[in-house]
Design a protein around this motif. Sequence first.
Motif, mmCIF file in Angstrom:
data_model
loop_
_atom_site.group_PDB
_atom_site.id
_atom_site.type_symbol
_atom_site.label_atom_id
_atom_site.label_comp_id
_atom_site.label_asym_id
_atom_site.label_seq_id
_atom_site.Cartn_x
_atom_site.Cartn_y
_atom_site.Cartn_z
ATOM 1 N N ALA A 40 66.254 34.136 42.434
ATOM 2 C CA ALA A 40 66.815 34.649 43.680
ATOM 3 C C ALA A 40 67.827 35.773 43.417
ATOM 4 C CB ALA A 40 67.471 33.521 44.475
ATOM 5 N N ALA A 41 68.329 35.883 42.179
ATOM 6 C CA ALA A 41 69.242 36.975 41.809
ATOM 7 C C ALA A 41 68.523 38.320 41.752
ATOM 8 C CB ALA A 41 69.900 36.674 40.461
ATOM 9 N N GLY A 42 67.193 38.312 41.759
ATOM 10 C CA GLY A 42 66.419 39.547 41.703
ATOM 11 C C GLY A 42 65.921 39.850 40.302
ATOM 12 N N PRO A 43 65.382 41.058 40.083
ATOM 13 C CA PRO A 43 64.785 41.428 38.799
ATOM 14 C C PRO A 43 65.729 41.294 37.592
ATOM 15 C CG PRO A 43 64.106 42.981 40.474
ATOM 16 C CD PRO A 43 65.138 42.100 41.096
ATOM 17 N N VAL A 44 67.033 41.329 37.813
ATOM 18 C CA VAL A 44 67.981 41.183 36.711
ATOM 19 C C VAL A 44 67.793 39.850 35.984
ATOM 20 C CG1 VAL A 44 69.871 40.188 38.093
ATOM 21 C CG2 VAL A 44 70.392 41.536 36.038
ATOM 22 N N ALA A 45 67.272 38.836 36.674
ATOM 23 C CA ALA A 45 67.066 37.517 36.060
ATOM 24 C C ALA A 45 66.009 37.542 34.960
ATOM 25 C CB ALA A 45 66.681 36.493 37.124
ATOM 26 N N MET A 46 65.256 38.645 34.856
ATOM 27 C CA MET A 46 64.239 38.773 33.808
ATOM 28 C C MET A 46 64.821 39.407 32.540
ATOM 29 S SD MET A 46 61.960 37.434 35.670
ATOM 30 C CE MET A 46 60.689 37.402 34.423
ATOM 31 N N SER A 47 66.024 39.939 32.626
ATOM 32 C CA SER A 47 66.619 40.697 31.527
ATOM 33 C C SER A 47 67.584 39.850 30.713
ATOM 34 C CB SER A 47 67.379 41.905 32.100
ATOM 35 O OG SER A 47 68.171 42.509 31.109
ATOM 36 N N ARG A 48 67.540 40.014 29.407
ATOM 37 C CA ARG A 48 68.465 39.289 28.535
ATOM 38 C C ARG A 48 69.913 39.683 28.798
ATOM 39 N NH1 ARG A 48 66.229 40.754 22.864
ATOM 40 N NH2 ARG A 48 64.455 41.464 24.033
ATOM 41 N N ALA A 49 70.127 40.773 29.519
ATOM 42 C CA ALA A 49 71.486 41.200 29.865
ATOM 43 C C ALA A 49 72.104 40.311 30.950
ATOM 44 C CB ALA A 49 71.471 42.652 30.329
ATOM 45 N N HIS A 50 71.312 39.484 31.611
ATOM 46 C CA HIS A 50 71.807 38.616 32.684
ATOM 47 C C HIS A 50 72.455 37.378 32.067
ATOM 48 C CE1 HIS A 50 71.240 35.999 36.379
ATOM 49 N NE2 HIS A 50 71.916 37.042 36.832
ATOM 50 N N PRO A 52 74.244 34.745 33.139
ATOM 51 C CA PRO A 52 74.067 33.371 33.622
ATOM 52 C C PRO A 52 72.760 32.734 33.147
ATOM 53 C CG PRO A 52 74.757 34.809 35.413
ATOM 54 C CD PRO A 52 74.438 35.686 34.237
ATOM 55 N N GLY A 53 71.813 33.555 32.713
ATOM 56 C CA GLY A 53 70.536 33.064 32.226
ATOM 57 C C GLY A 53 69.445 34.054 32.540
ATOM 58 N N HIS A 54 68.337 33.936 31.826
ATOM 59 C CA HIS A 54 67.212 34.841 32.037
ATOM 60 C C HIS A 54 65.913 34.138 31.691
ATOM 61 C CE1 HIS A 54 69.289 35.593 28.188
ATOM 62 N NE2 HIS A 54 68.082 35.677 27.667
ATOM 63 N N VAL A 55 64.855 34.612 32.339
ATOM 64 C CA VAL A 55 63.536 34.029 32.144
ATOM 65 C C VAL A 55 62.950 34.548 30.832
ATOM 66 C CG1 VAL A 55 61.200 33.841 33.093
ATOM 67 C CG2 VAL A 55 63.193 33.783 34.627
ATOM 68 N N THR A 56 62.380 33.641 30.056
ATOM 69 C CA THR A 56 61.666 33.979 28.828
ATOM 70 C C THR A 56 60.250 33.418 28.940
ATOM 71 O OG1 THR A 56 62.500 31.975 27.729
ATOM 72 C CG2 THR A 56 63.764 34.024 27.398
ATOM 73 N N ALA A 57 59.392 33.785 28.002
ATOM 74 C CA ALA A 57 57.999 33.328 28.025
ATOM 75 C C ALA A 57 57.603 32.881 26.631
ATOM 76 C CB ALA A 57 57.079 34.448 28.499
ATOM 77 N N SER A 58 56.950 31.731 26.542
ATOM 78 C CA SER A 58 56.500 31.269 25.235
ATOM 79 C C SER A 58 55.101 30.690 25.328
ATOM 80 C CB SER A 58 57.496 30.280 24.625
ATOM 81 O OG SER A 58 57.574 29.103 25.366
ATOM 82 N N ALA A 59 54.530 30.436 24.140
ATOM 83 C CA ALA A 59 53.122 30.052 24.055
ATOM 84 C C ALA A 59 52.903 28.963 23.023
ATOM 85 C CB ALA A 59 52.292 31.275 23.683
ATOM 86 N N LEU A 60 52.194 27.932 23.427
ATOM 87 C CA LEU A 60 51.692 26.958 22.474
ATOM 88 C C LEU A 60 50.292 27.438 22.101
ATOM 89 C CD1 LEU A 60 52.192 24.301 20.958
ATOM 90 C CD2 LEU A 60 50.886 23.183 22.785
ATOM 91 N N VAL A 61 50.138 27.901 20.868
ATOM 92 C CA VAL A 61 48.851 28.418 20.395
ATOM 93 C C VAL A 61 48.034 27.243 19.860
ATOM 94 C CG1 VAL A 61 47.710 29.990 18.778
ATOM 95 C CG2 VAL A 61 49.880 30.664 19.867
#
Length: 190
Positions: A40-50, A52-61
């Motif tokens: 809800a904070a907007g696109p900034v939540a995708m950046s490591r500069a945020h 309070p926290g940021h979205v990351t992506a990982s994979a179980l190969v």
Amino acid sequence: MPDIETYADLHADATAVLGRWTATSPEAAANRDRTLALLAAGPVAMSRAHRPGHVTASALVLDPTGARVLLCLHGKFRKWVQLGGHCEPGDRTLAAAALREATEESGIAGLVVDPEPIDVDIHPVACQGGSLHYDVRFAVLAPAGATERVSAESEALGWFPPDRLPEPLADGTVQLVAPGLAALARRAAG
């Protein structure tokens, strides 16, 4: 710091994917809801500069049979963990970010990502002097005969039977196995 608007498409994808996702566990559902609140904070939540926290992506190969999963011995915290990391401005979808990270960290060409998450985990990290990763996790299928190559981010890579994962194992990694195998089974049946 990157232009936050470069994360606009990724932010829209994350919001849509998590908004329609049927969680794989009660804990994943709670973490999905917390991640949607962060978004809800907007696109900034995708950046490591945020901070309070940021979205990351990982994979179980997984290998094509589901008999082995690929994990890396993380160079910084010296535990076995799934592949993954920070989203980048060029990532258009969370699934693509997870696939990019898995490809970079494994050195395996031809990986295929299942576009539906298998888990969401929130954990503290040292980014920005202390932050949270809201990690959206995906199942990724390796081609038959895939050979991994250690990257600069890993001490080692290894294939392990899903019921005999190595130690020390990062918190949250074991919870990926059952939904990862279920995603592989859905793909094989479909």
